[in-house]
Design a protein around this motif. Structure first.
Motif, mmCIF file in Angstrom:
data_model
loop_
_atom_site.group_PDB
_atom_site.id
_atom_site.type_symbol
_atom_site.label_atom_id
_atom_site.label_comp_id
_atom_site.label_asym_id
_atom_site.label_seq_id
_atom_site.Cartn_x
_atom_site.Cartn_y
_atom_site.Cartn_z
ATOM 1 N N MET A 159 -28.268 -35.493 -14.115
ATOM 2 C CA MET A 159 -27.285 -36.487 -13.679
ATOM 3 C C MET A 159 -26.379 -36.960 -14.820
ATOM 4 N N LEU A 160 -26.896 -37.051 -16.044
ATOM 5 C CA LEU A 160 -26.124 -37.664 -17.132
ATOM 6 C C LEU A 160 -24.809 -36.945 -17.412
ATOM 7 N N PRO A 161 -24.777 -35.624 -17.586
ATOM 8 C CA PRO A 161 -23.476 -34.981 -17.848
ATOM 9 C C PRO A 161 -22.495 -35.118 -16.687
ATOM 10 N N VAL A 162 -23.011 -35.087 -15.446
ATOM 11 C CA VAL A 162 -22.129 -35.250 -14.281
ATOM 12 C C VAL A 162 -21.501 -36.633 -14.280
ATOM 13 N N ILE A 163 -22.333 -37.653 -14.532
ATOM 14 C CA ILE A 163 -21.843 -39.032 -14.533
ATOM 15 C C ILE A 163 -20.828 -39.238 -15.652
ATOM 16 N N ASP A 164 -21.151 -38.767 -16.867
ATOM 17 C CA ASP A 164 -20.239 -38.961 -17.992
ATOM 18 C C ASP A 164 -18.904 -38.270 -17.746
ATOM 19 N N ASN A 165 -18.941 -37.093 -17.143
ATOM 20 C CA ASN A 165 -17.715 -36.357 -16.849
ATOM 21 C C ASN A 165 -16.854 -37.105 -15.838
#
Length: 522
Positions: A157-163
């Motif tokens: 989830m973290l890279p998707v959210i940051d993007n």
């Protein structure tokens, strides 16, 4: 590359659902309206604009859906039809593979699932954008079992959210540059608040700590149940908690058939909300029906059950005091005081005329008093208040977005449980009592008690420090400082008098109590 691909997909969705035309038509400049007409040519945009926006956010994925939920509370930023449509957004996220959930649990605790749980249900009972929940039976060190709920973070989830958040910040910057009204509405600060909430939700240990704090705060209220966290099995990606047994609050007919007093349940919901906000400044900020159940167990019959503590709102003492004074003034229909509070807080420009602001607020609020909740839409009241605030250049406070969202959730719950509920009459006694506690004699005694150790340490050193300072300062300053020293000695004598009176009062109470005991035993 990944961000550019995601950006291209977002642009395609914007064009597919006509959001470009929707944005351009929201501006007043004629040339922008003409551009909107040109780019809409040849596309079928039959659905209402609010529906198109909601469907586009759903197509863009769970992060945009969650952002739409937060955005739906900003009726200062959106027309009513769009805000109402966004309020219908709910997480429609399919569950991820149970094998991934089991692997996450085993990686977090470095043990096979079978050595932790006597049983583990592979099929999740709930799935959302951030995590999903499985029921299980936990083995304790004594070999006993207890029913638990296991919440597992959705992987990756973290890279998707940051993007996505990076793209949202870019779009918020565009909106601020395009709209003359955007600076007051602070879209970039809204995104920043959303960023904070999402990253908080990604740490399940934080959620477990939130639940523990709420459970402690609500312990003496006997109106709401909050699951216990089993800290030996809590990790940033997995938390294990007490399994709660209840009926979803949306199942009104089932609750009625079970004998639950729905009117009392509605009043209890208001009490819980105002207690968390004004007493504790720490409140459950995701109170939609999916996160609330009602207990039918004999020992806790009719109590609320709160679930999912990833989003918690907090208020400072200043925020609590300001809001309580505003609510109390509203309930007393003291619109002049409401206007004065806006000036005192700095939310309106200092040159604003109090009488004009008072008159505008009265025109919004007065028609809604003395009506049952079924005839009042808090969303409509807030929308009209925000329209008024735009006229007077009121600075919208992003830290209160969660509070507004939760208040609207409470309105929806109250409307379902008891359409006759008078929200104002239910909340007014609570707020008046809270205000008395804030400014009454008990608050003074509590402050003296809390600050006494600090002042007891500082006061003996103050004469020496002032004397040394006087020796180093020129004679022109010495007279003023000597007066200050004299005032400090008077303060010392006053404190000694207060302590003596308090000691005498305590001794008097003790003597009275002792005499009553003597009479009782004789």
């Amino acid at each position: 590359m990944r961000r550019s691909f995601r950006g291209a997909f977002i642009i395609w969705v914007i064009l597919r659902y006509g959001l470009d035309e929707l944005v351009l038509n929201s501006f007043r400049q004629p040339w922008l309206t003409r551009i909107a007409s040109v780019i809409a040519f040849g596309r079928r945009l039959d659905a209402p604009r609010g529906q198109r926006l909601r469907e586009a956010l759903e197509r863009l994925g769970p992060i945009f859906v969650k952002f739409g939920q937060v955005l739906s509370t900003r009726r200062d930023l959106l027309p009513a039809d769009i805000a109402d449509e966004l309020a219908r957004l709910q997480d429609r996220v399919p569950p991820f593979d149970p094998a991934i959930a089991i692997a996450t649990i085993e990686r977090a605790f470095r043990r096979p699932v079978g050595s932790i749980f006597a049983s583990f249900e592979r099929e999740p009972v709930a799935s959302a954008s951030i995590a999903q929940v499985h029921f299980a039976t936990l083995l304790d060190r004594q070999g006993r079992t207890r029913e638990v709920a296991v919440k597992v973070l959705r992987p990756g989830m973290l890279p998707v959210i940051d993007n996505d958040l990076g793209l949202m910040r870019t779009m918020a910057g565009w909106v601020e540059r395009l709209s003359a009204d955007a600076k007051r509405l602070k879209p970039r600060e809204v995104v920043a608040e959303f960023d904070k909430y999402l990253h908080d939700e990604l740490d399940l240990l934080r959620e477990a700590a939130n639940a523990a704090q709420l459970r402690r705060n609500m312990g003496g209220l006997d109106l709401v149940l909050i699951p216990e966290m089993y800290w030996d099995w809590c990790h940033s990606e997995v938390i294990v908690m007490e399994r709660m047994h209840g009926v979803p609050i949306s199942q009104i007919e089932r609750l009625r058939q079970a004998g639950v007093d729905l009117r009392q349940l509605a009043r209890d919901g208001v009490t819980i909300f105002f207690t968390q906000v004004f007493r504790d400044g720490f409140f459950h900020a995701d109170m939609h029906p999916g996160n609330i159940q009602v207990s039918l167990e004999p020992a806790t019959f009719g109590r609320y059950i709160s679930l999912d503590f990833g989003i918690i709102g907090t208020l400072t003492e200043f925020d609590k005091d300001y809001l309580a004074q505003n609510f109390t003034a509203f309930f007393r229909r003291d619109y002049k005081r409401v206007a004065e509070l806006h000036l005192e807080s700095g939310w309106v420009p200092p040159g604003t005329r109090v009488d004009e602001l008072e008159s505008a607020i009265r025109a919004v609020c007065e028609p809604y008093f003395d009506r049952p909740l079924r005839e009042i839409s808090l969303g409509m009241v807030l929308m009209r208040l925000f329209q008024t605030s735009r006229r007077f250049h009121v600075e919208i406070q992003p830290q209160l977005v969660l509070l507004q969202k939760t208040l609207l959730n409470i309105e929806g719950l109250g409307r379902e449980l008891d359409p006759e509920l008078d929200l104002w009459a239910t909340a007014k006694p609570f707020l008046e009592r809270w205000m008395l506690e804030q400014v009454g004699p008990q608050r003074l005694l509590d402050e003296l008690r809390d600050q006494a150790p600090r002042y007891a340490k500082l006061l003996p050193d103050l004469p020496r420090l002032l004397h040394e300072y006087l020796r180093r300062r020129p004679d022109t300053d010495r007279q003023d400082l000597e007066l200050l020293l004299l005032e400090q000695r008077r303060t010392n004598r006053l404190l000694q008098t207060i302590l003596a009176v308090g000691l005498g009062f305590a001794l008097g109470l003790a003597a009275t109590q002792f005499a009553s005991w003597v009479r009782f035993f004789h």
